[in-house]
Design a protein around this motif. Structure first.
Motif, PDB file in Angstrom:
ATOM      1  N   ALA A   1      54.809  17.360  53.326  1.00 28.23           N
ATOM      2  CA  ALA A   1      55.035  18.364  54.360  1.00 28.23           C
ATOM      3  C   ALA A   1      54.366  19.668  53.961  1.00 28.23           C
ATOM      4  CB  ALA A   1      56.529  18.591  54.571  1.00 28.23           C
ATOM      5  N   ALA A   2      53.545  20.207  54.830  1.00 29.51           N
ATOM      6  CA  ALA A   2      52.860  21.472  54.556  1.00 29.51           C
ATOM      7  C   ALA A   2      53.873  22.601  54.443  1.00 29.51           C
ATOM      8  CB  ALA A   2      51.851  21.776  55.654  1.00 29.51           C
ATOM      9  N   VAL A   3      53.431  23.702  53.829  1.00 25.48           N
ATOM     10  CA  VAL A   3      54.325  24.827  53.592  1.00 25.48           C
ATOM     11  C   VAL A   3      54.886  25.374  54.893  1.00 25.48           C
ATOM     12  CG1 VAL A   3      54.455  27.167  52.654  1.00 25.48           C
ATOM     13  CG2 VAL A   3      53.104  25.420  51.470  1.00 25.48           C
ATOM     14  N   GLN A   4      54.036  25.466  55.923  1.00 25.17           N
ATOM     15  CA  GLN A   4      54.477  26.070  57.177  1.00 25.17           C
ATOM     16  C   GLN A   4      55.161  25.081  58.119  1.00 25.17           C
ATOM     17  OE1 GLN A   4      51.435  25.311  56.365  1.00 25.17           O
ATOM     18  NE2 GLN A   4      50.170  24.662  58.110  1.00 25.17           N
ATOM     19  N   PHE A   5      55.323  23.849  57.690  1.00 27.36           N
ATOM     20  CA  PHE A   5      55.803  22.809  58.603  1.00 27.36           C
ATOM     21  C   PHE A   5      57.185  23.157  59.160  1.00 27.36           C
ATOM     22  CE2 PHE A   5      57.508  18.523  59.589  1.00 27.36           C
ATOM     23  CZ  PHE A   5      56.543  18.121  60.487  1.00 27.36           C
ATOM     24  N   TYR A   6      58.084  23.699  58.304  1.00 32.26           N
ATOM     25  CA  TYR A   6      59.443  24.027  58.740  1.00 32.26           C
ATOM     26  C   TYR A   6      59.658  25.539  58.893  1.00 32.26           C
ATOM     27  CZ  TYR A   6      60.531  19.192  57.592  1.00 32.26           C
ATOM     28  OH  TYR A   6      60.549  17.823  57.538  1.00 32.26           O
ATOM     29  N   ARG A   7      58.614  26.337  58.655  1.00 30.13           N
ATOM     30  CA  ARG A   7      58.745  27.771  58.809  1.00 30.13           C
ATOM     31  C   ARG A   7      58.717  28.174  60.270  1.00 30.13           C
ATOM     32  NH1 ARG A   7      54.375  30.053  54.679  1.00 30.13           N
ATOM     33  NH2 ARG A   7      53.319  30.040  56.700  1.00 30.13           N
ATOM     34  N   TRP A   8      58.990  29.441  60.548  1.00 28.54           N
ATOM     35  CA  TRP A   8      59.014  29.911  61.924  1.00 28.54           C
ATOM     36  C   TRP A   8      57.654  29.774  62.594  1.00 28.54           C
ATOM     37  CZ3 TRP A   8      55.838  33.718  63.683  1.00 28.54           C
ATOM     38  CH2 TRP A   8      55.177  34.492  62.729  1.00 28.54           C
ATOM     39  N   ASP A   9      56.561  30.040  61.818  1.00 25.38           N
ATOM     40  CA  ASP A   9      55.241  29.935  62.425  1.00 25.38           C
ATOM     41  C   ASP A   9      54.883  28.485  62.728  1.00 25.38           C
ATOM     42  OD1 ASP A   9      55.264  29.461  59.730  1.00 25.38           O
ATOM     43  OD2 ASP A   9      53.253  30.267  59.356  1.00 25.38           O
TER      44      ASP A   9
ATOM     45  N   LEU B   1      46.036  18.092  76.448  1.00 24.10           N
ATOM     46  CA  LEU B   1      46.522  17.139  75.437  1.00 24.10           C
ATOM     47  C   LEU B   1      45.699  17.222  74.159  1.00 24.10           C
ATOM     48  CD1 LEU B   1      47.174  14.093  77.788  1.00 24.10           C
ATOM     49  CD2 LEU B   1      48.913  15.370  76.540  1.00 24.10           C
ATOM     50  N   LEU B   2      44.395  17.375  74.299  1.00 26.24           N
ATOM     51  CA  LEU B   2      43.540  17.513  73.111  1.00 26.24           C
ATOM     52  C   LEU B   2      43.856  18.810  72.360  1.00 26.24           C
ATOM     53  CD1 LEU B   2      40.172  16.292  74.669  1.00 26.24           C
ATOM     54  CD2 LEU B   2      41.452  15.160  72.849  1.00 26.24           C
ATOM     55  N   THR B   3      44.081  19.881  73.099  1.00 28.05           N
ATOM     56  CA  THR B   3      44.455  21.146  72.467  1.00 28.05           C
ATOM     57  C   THR B   3      45.789  21.017  71.741  1.00 28.05           C
ATOM     58  OG1 THR B   3      43.293  22.337  74.232  1.00 28.05           O
ATOM     59  CG2 THR B   3      44.825  23.600  72.877  1.00 28.05           C
ATOM     60  N   ALA B   4      46.741  20.332  72.357  1.00 24.43           N
ATOM     61  CA  ALA B   4      48.040  20.128  71.725  1.00 24.43           C
ATOM     62  C   ALA B   4      47.895  19.308  70.439  1.00 24.43           C
ATOM     63  CB  ALA B   4      48.981  19.430  72.696  1.00 24.43           C
ATOM     64  N   ALA B   5      47.057  18.265  70.474  1.00 26.10           N
ATOM     65  CA  ALA B   5      46.849  17.451  69.274  1.00 26.10           C
ATOM     66  C   ALA B   5      46.235  18.278  68.151  1.00 26.10           C
ATOM     67  CB  ALA B   5      45.956  16.260  69.617  1.00 26.10           C
ATOM     68  N   ALA B   6      45.266  19.120  68.488  1.00 32.44           N
ATOM     69  CA  ALA B   6      44.638  19.962  67.470  1.00 32.44           C
ATOM     70  C   ALA B   6      45.623  20.997  66.934  1.00 32.44           C
ATOM     71  CB  ALA B   6      43.410  20.644  68.069  1.00 32.44           C
ATOM     72  N   PHE B   7      46.424  21.605  67.807  1.00 28.97           N
ATOM     73  CA  PHE B   7      47.406  22.601  67.378  1.00 28.97           C
ATOM     74  C   PHE B   7      48.395  21.993  66.391  1.00 28.97           C
ATOM     75  CE2 PHE B   7      48.271  26.867  69.150  1.00 28.97           C
ATOM     76  CZ  PHE B   7      47.013  27.115  69.680  1.00 28.97           C
ATOM     77  N   LEU B   8      48.933  20.835  66.750  1.00 28.60           N
ATOM     78  CA  LEU B   8      49.938  20.224  65.898  1.00 28.60           C
ATOM     79  C   LEU B   8      49.347  19.793  64.563  1.00 28.60           C
ATOM     80  CD1 LEU B   8      52.875  19.507  65.675  1.00 28.60           C
ATOM     81  CD2 LEU B   8      52.414  17.317  66.791  1.00 28.60           C
ATOM     82  N   THR B   9      48.072  19.390  64.564  1.00 25.01           N
ATOM     83  CA  THR B   9      47.436  18.970  63.310  1.00 25.01           C
ATOM     84  C   THR B   9      47.300  20.135  62.341  1.00 25.01           C
ATOM     85  OG1 THR B   9      46.231  17.264  64.531  1.00 25.01           O
ATOM     86  CG2 THR B   9      45.409  17.813  62.346  1.00 25.01           C
ATOM     87  N   THR B  10      47.128  21.357  62.862  1.00 25.68           N
ATOM     88  CA  THR B  10      47.044  22.517  61.963  1.00 25.68           C
ATOM     89  C   THR B  10      48.338  22.725  61.202  1.00 25.68           C
ATOM     90  OG1 THR B  10      47.787  24.034  63.714  1.00 25.68           O
ATOM     91  CG2 THR B  10      45.406  23.646  63.507  1.00 25.68           C
ATOM     92  N   ASN B  11      49.417  22.153  61.662  1.00 25.21           N
ATOM     93  CA  ASN B  11      50.713  22.263  60.994  1.00 25.21           C
ATOM     94  C   ASN B  11      50.874  21.281  59.848  1.00 25.21           C
ATOM     95  OD1 ASN B  11      52.421  24.281  61.707  1.00 25.21           O
ATOM     96  ND2 ASN B  11      53.770  23.048  62.984  1.00 25.21           N
ATOM     97  N   LEU B  12      49.941  20.326  59.736  1.00 28.47           N
ATOM     98  CA  LEU B  12      50.135  19.198  58.824  1.00 28.47           C
ATOM     99  C   LEU B  12      49.341  19.309  57.534  1.00 28.47           C
ATOM    100  CD1 LEU B  12      49.958  16.314  61.476  1.00 28.47           C
ATOM    101  CD2 LEU B  12      51.953  17.649  60.756  1.00 28.47           C
ATOM    102  N   ALA B  13      48.439  20.313  57.424  1.00 24.86           N
ATOM    103  CA  ALA B  13      47.563  20.457  56.251  1.00 24.86           C
ATOM    104  C   ALA B  13      46.791  19.158  56.012  1.00 24.86           C
ATOM    105  CB  ALA B  13      48.383  20.836  55.013  1.00 24.86           C
TER     106      ALA B  13
END
Length: 412
Positions: A47-55, A85-97
């Motif tokens: 889990a990336a550092v920001q995964f559970y943070r507010w950001d 949908l593509l934007t959502a997939a890219a956004f969520l991937t930035t959360n995963l490191a």
């Protein structure tokens, strides 16, 4: 093994709902992969550092909002919906490191690609596929330019699933188009065959009428000097028969297509003598038809209304054929042991109704073209035709044909 078709209720679920469910399932899977499940020593993914943070939670909220909005737009604006949908997939991937857009995040996109390719023109489907692949390429290129690591194999796997989803949707689209073309051709051929059948029956009727005219004219010629009253009656019969025949020809033959005229002409020349000996069927044969069907196991009750009168041959034949085809459909599809036939002689029309209380498939199935033929007959005679299930159960076929005012009234 043959794949079982989807239940009818599942077919009514809009594509956008399936895409939204796929997004929710993939998001839940993403969280499950980053926690230690029972029986595991560690979580499957880091889990990336920001995964559970507010950001990270804010990014997750934005991605889910974009994905759900895209699911709502999928039916009306498919390309804009796919972009969300593509934007959502890219956004969520930035959360995963992660070095590549993950397959779980692309699941909703793959499903949207399938629905777009299956339900939209091929050009729209190809554009959607190019958009999906372009986002994957842009993602990897951006990470390379910034000196970050990339997941080449993961990204190729995701791209492959997108191509496969598009291919499946495109195949479904082509199959549906091919089926629609076959149904249209079959319906057109059924109409043509029915019109040719009507033309042949009209030939039978005309041949029979001409035979009567010839006999009456011959009789009048033999007695014109010795029995003028008998000759006058014979010529009156010739006039009446000729007028009825011409009226029938005017109502039907003018409306028929030219297809099959040569074949009908050959048939007429080869069987003229036989046609004069076998007049066309009509409502006078309805009792025989009902008796034969009853003997076969389906009780046919015939009810007559109004003052019965001699109908023009073409209308008489058409009403009989409508009843005959309706009873045939009852026997084949209705799963019942009885049906009711009502023939109503109105002032300017003749109406026929065939009803049953069956629980079978009814006459609305696509296994034959009996309804097409009946509808074609009624349309050629400028009448009204309806067919469909009854609210109380069973099936109803009704036809209403206009009758010329010159039709003579006879005893019932």
């Amino acid at each position: 093994m043959h794949a079982k078709p989807l239940p009818p209720r599942l077919k009514l679920v809009p594509p956008g709902v399936w895409v939204a469910l796929a997004w929710c399932a993939s998001t839940a899977f993403t969280f499950l992969a980053r926690i230690r499940l029972p029986g595991e020593e560690t979580a499957n993914e880091f889990a990336a550092v920001q995964f559970y943070r507010w950001d990270g939670l804010l990014i997750l909220t934005i991605a889910c909002a974009l994905a759900l909005l895209g699911s709502m737009w999928l039916h009306r604006r498919p390309l804009r919906a796919l972009a969300l949908l593509l934007t959502a997939a890219a956004f969520l991937t930035t959360n995963l490191a992660a070095g590549a857009i993950q397959l779980a995040q692309f699941l909703a996109v793959d499903l949207a690609l399938y629905f777009i390719a299956a339900g939209r023109p091929r050009r729209t489907g190809v554009t959607a596929l190019c958009m999906a692949l372009a986002v994957l390429v842009f993602w990897e290129s951006l990470r390379l330019l910034r000196g970050w690591g990339i997941g080449t194999l993961e990204e190729l796997t995701v791209a492959l699933t997108a191509v496969v989803a598009w291919l499946l949707g495109d195949a479904s689209h082509r199959t549906r188009e091919y089926g629609e073309r076959l149904r249209a051709q079959a319906a057109t051929q059924a109409v043509t065959d029915e019109r040719l059948r009507i033309a042949r029956e009209m030939h039978d009727m005309v041949a029979h009428s001409i035979g009567i005219i010839a006999l009456q004219a011959g009789a009048a010629a033999r007695v014109v000097h010795t029995q003028p009253d008998a000759a006058r009656e014979a010529m009156t019969a010739v006039e009446t028969t000729g007028r009825e025949t011409l009226s029938g020809l005017r109502r039907i033959l003018v409306a028929l297509r030219h297809a099959g005229q040569d074949a009908d002409r050959d048939r007429a020349g080869a069987s003229a003598e036989a046609d004069r000996l076998h007049p066309a069927e009509g409502l006078a044969d309805l009792g025989r038809l009902a008796a034969a069907t009853t003997a076969a196991g389906v009780q046919v009750d015939v009810h007559w209304k109004g003052a019965r009168r001699q109908l023009p041959p073409d209308i008489d034949l058409s009403v009989f054929r409508i009843v005959q085809e309706s009873i045939t459909n009852v026997v084949r599809h209705a799963a019942t042991t009885a049906c009711r036939v009502t023939v109503d002689y109105l002032e300017e029309h003749v109406a026929v109704e065939v009803t049953d209380d069956g629980r079978g498939r009814g006459s609305t199935t696509d296994t034959g073209f009996g309804l097409v033929g009946m509808r074609e007959r009624v349309a050629l005679l400028h009448g009204e035709f309806t067919a469909g299930p009854r609210p109380e159960g069973g099936f109803r076929v009704t036809a209403r044909l206009p009758v010329p005012a010159t039709a003579a009234t006879v005893a019932a």
